[in-house]
Every structure is written in C-alpha cells, then in structure tokens.
Design a protein around this motif. Sequence first.
Motif, PDB file in Angstrom:
ATOM      1  N   HIS A  11       0.843  -1.191   0.000  1.00 31.80           N
ATOM      2  CA  HIS A  11       0.000   0.000   0.000  1.00 31.80           C
ATOM      3  C   HIS A  11       0.876   1.236   0.000  1.00 31.80           C
ATOM      4  N   PRO A  12       0.617   2.200  -0.884  1.00 34.81           N
ATOM      5  CA  PRO A  12       1.422   3.431  -0.900  1.00 34.81           C
ATOM      6  C   PRO A  12       1.254   4.213   0.388  1.00 34.81           C
ATOM      7  N   PRO A  17      -2.975  12.196   6.500  1.00 31.27           N
ATOM      8  CA  PRO A  17      -4.088  11.323   6.887  1.00 31.27           C
ATOM      9  C   PRO A  17      -5.110  12.056   7.742  1.00 31.27           C
ATOM     10  N   LEU A  18      -6.344  11.572   7.666  1.00 35.80           N
ATOM     11  CA  LEU A  18      -7.409  12.087   8.520  1.00 35.80           C
ATOM     12  C   LEU A  18      -7.432  11.331   9.847  1.00 35.80           C
ATOM     13  N   GLU A  51      -7.105   5.868   1.805  1.00 30.89           N
ATOM     14  CA  GLU A  51      -6.138   6.945   1.630  1.00 30.89           C
ATOM     15  C   GLU A  51      -6.173   7.943   2.779  1.00 30.89           C
ATOM     16  N   GLN A  52      -7.255   7.925   3.565  1.00 34.70           N
ATOM     17  CA  GLN A  52      -7.373   8.844   4.703  1.00 34.70           C
ATOM     18  C   GLN A  52      -6.774   8.272   5.989  1.00 34.70           C
ATOM     19  N   ILE A  53      -6.353   7.015   5.958  1.00 33.57           N
ATOM     20  CA  ILE A  53      -5.892   6.321   7.157  1.00 33.57           C
ATOM     21  C   ILE A  53      -4.401   6.013   7.062  1.00 33.57           C
ATOM     22  N   HIS A  54      -3.682   6.396   8.084  1.00 34.01           N
ATOM     23  CA  HIS A  54      -2.282   5.995   8.229  1.00 34.01           C
ATOM     24  C   HIS A  54      -2.252   4.842   9.231  1.00 34.01           C
ATOM     25  N   ALA A  79       0.408  -2.366   6.044  1.00 31.59           N
ATOM     26  CA  ALA A  79       0.714  -1.317   7.019  1.00 31.59           C
ATOM     27  C   ALA A  79       1.495  -0.170   6.386  1.00 31.59           C
ATOM     28  N   ASP A  80       1.172   1.057   6.787  1.00 27.55           N
ATOM     29  CA  ASP A  80       1.999   2.195   6.406  1.00 27.55           C
ATOM     30  C   ASP A  80       3.316   2.176   7.166  1.00 27.55           C
ATOM     31  N   LYS A  81       3.246   1.646   8.399  1.00 22.74           N
ATOM     32  CA  LYS A  81       4.457   1.576   9.211  1.00 22.74           C
ATOM     33  C   LYS A  81       4.340   0.411  10.177  1.00 22.74           C
TER      34      LYS A  81
END
Length: 335
Positions: A11-12, A17-18, A51-54, A79-81
């Motif tokens: 996932h990019p 993020p919101l 796209e709004q969630i990190h 996961a983004d991280k």
Amino acid sequence: MDSFANSTAVHPLTKNPLMCLGVTTIRRDGHQYLKAALGTLLDSLEGHQREQIHLIVFIAQTDPKTHPDYTAGWLQASADKILKYDVSDTVELARIRHLEEEHLFWNKSGHDYAYLLQSCAATGAPWVAIVEDDIVAQKGWYARAMGALEKLPKDELRWIYMKMFYTEKLHDWNSESWLLYLLTCLVVSLFSLIVLLACHARVRNFRKYVHKPADILALCLFWVPAFITLYFMTGKHSMKPYYGGLHRMQHSGCCTQGLIFPRKMVPRAIYAINTATDPRYYVDMTLKNWADREGLARYALTPPLLQHIGGRSSKGLKYDEGAASIWSFAFEDYT
C-alpha cells in the motif's frame, strides 16, 4: 478476508491522513488474531477511505522476530508503518525487556499504549484510533466512526475519547452505587405510601378495594419492594438499554479494544498514563480515573463498531477465562 491475507501489493504511504489507526499486537500462546483484525478493518474500506488512514502496526515485543506475523507478506503490504521499540535506547529497551520477562502487564501495557499514541500523534492526523489485535470490525466501521465524531463537541478539550467497543456485563447495576439505589427504593416506597394514603382519605371508590390504612402499609412493605426487586432482577440493559447512536458513557473504563482520541488530547492522555500513581490499573481504568478527576466526557457508539474475539489473553494463560467473557451483545445486532 482471503484476498487480504493473500495480498502482497504494498500500500502506498498515506500522506496527510485524517486518522492514524494504531494496532498493537503481541505474541500469544496458541493463537494469533492480527490477521482477522487487520482484514476486517481494511477489507471493507473504499479506496478514498484507505487513503485517509495511516496504519501503524506496533509489534510490542522486544524481539519482534518472535511474533509469528512479523515477516508475513500481508502485514508488510498493508501497514503504512510497522512500529518496533527504539533499540538505540539500550537502557529503555532493557527496562521493557524486564517488564516483558517478569510479566508485569500493568506497567508494560501502559508504556506500550503511550508509545503507540505518541507515534500516531506524530503523523499529524486529527484523529488517533488505538485498536488491540483481538477484534473484528463491522463492515462500514470507518464511515460510522467519522460520522459520529462530527457530532461530538467541537471543543475537543472537553472529552477524551470515543469507544468503538464496550461490554455490557460491566454496565449492569453497579455495586458502587448501592446507596443511590437504596435511597431511590426508599423514595419510591415512601411516595407510594403517601399517594395511596391520600387516595384512601379522599377517594371514596378507592376505599371499596382498600378498606383499612393497614392494608396500604402491607402493600408498601411487601408488594412495592417486590416490584422493585423484580425491576433490578430484570437487569439494567432490559430496563435502561442503550439505544442505537452516540451516547455519553462515563461509567466503567473497560475496555481498550478500540478508542478514538482527538489529537489535541493525546499529549494529556500520555501524561495521564505515564504519571499514573497506581501501577495495578490497566490503561482503561487509568484513563477513566484521570478523566473523572479532570471532568472529561467519554462517548460510545451503539451498536459498537468492534467485537472482541480473543479467547487467548495477552496477559497469559491464567487470564484466558476472563478474556473469553469480554463480549458485546449489541454488536451482534448488526446481523
């Protein structure tokens, strides 16, 4: 779920993020729940919602390689991280390892929660959601959560979090409120006595059915307490249920399966956890007690957005029975 578990497409990285969604996970004896948690949290999201969630997944092990899912392709892709302990701080790492090896769950859970809160706040997202790994999420959870957050007070310093999960068993008649219940029963009995005596004195037809004041006394000493007892035996959730929607929920700190904080409150929540004077309290009770002292509101959604599924406690095998009983009956209203 199957498509999520088999996914290897990375996932990019989410920008601006919101919401920061932090999921904490540890190695459990016998069964892991992380795949089900992430699968249900992410699988129903539409593209613009994702796209709004990190998404930060925190492997809360001093040696993350001991977690069975640490190297899983689906975890790396979703996961983004992937957050780990800061190994450069050897003193702090040694302290955490000591808490882990000695099974000092009160202390370690507080440290881990504050660490993940801080990492999420650093993303700049206005909302910080912290979720444990032993849950499943209802389809559409994100849209419902954001809709509810819009209805909360605009002054974000007046409330601390919104619950995405709660268990009804801790919202029954509270033994701590016994005096209030007793006084209420006495007032009801006294009010009934006064009304019936007034009717006996002033309403002629009433005296056809209740002949003597002594009959009224017997009625108030037996039948009124009997009906009050029946009221309590029926249960609080039958007599005073939470109806669908957003509610203020001040009583009971349980549980931390899913809480959403306004980012402005995160530093204060971290301070409350790190300065807790009684280490025997878990994070939920620590935050509740602190919020009570500060006069901060807490809210919850009915039905809850999450369900607890863990039969294996993160605290070890001897806590499994308690973990298995943590359940939201209202969540099942979705089906």
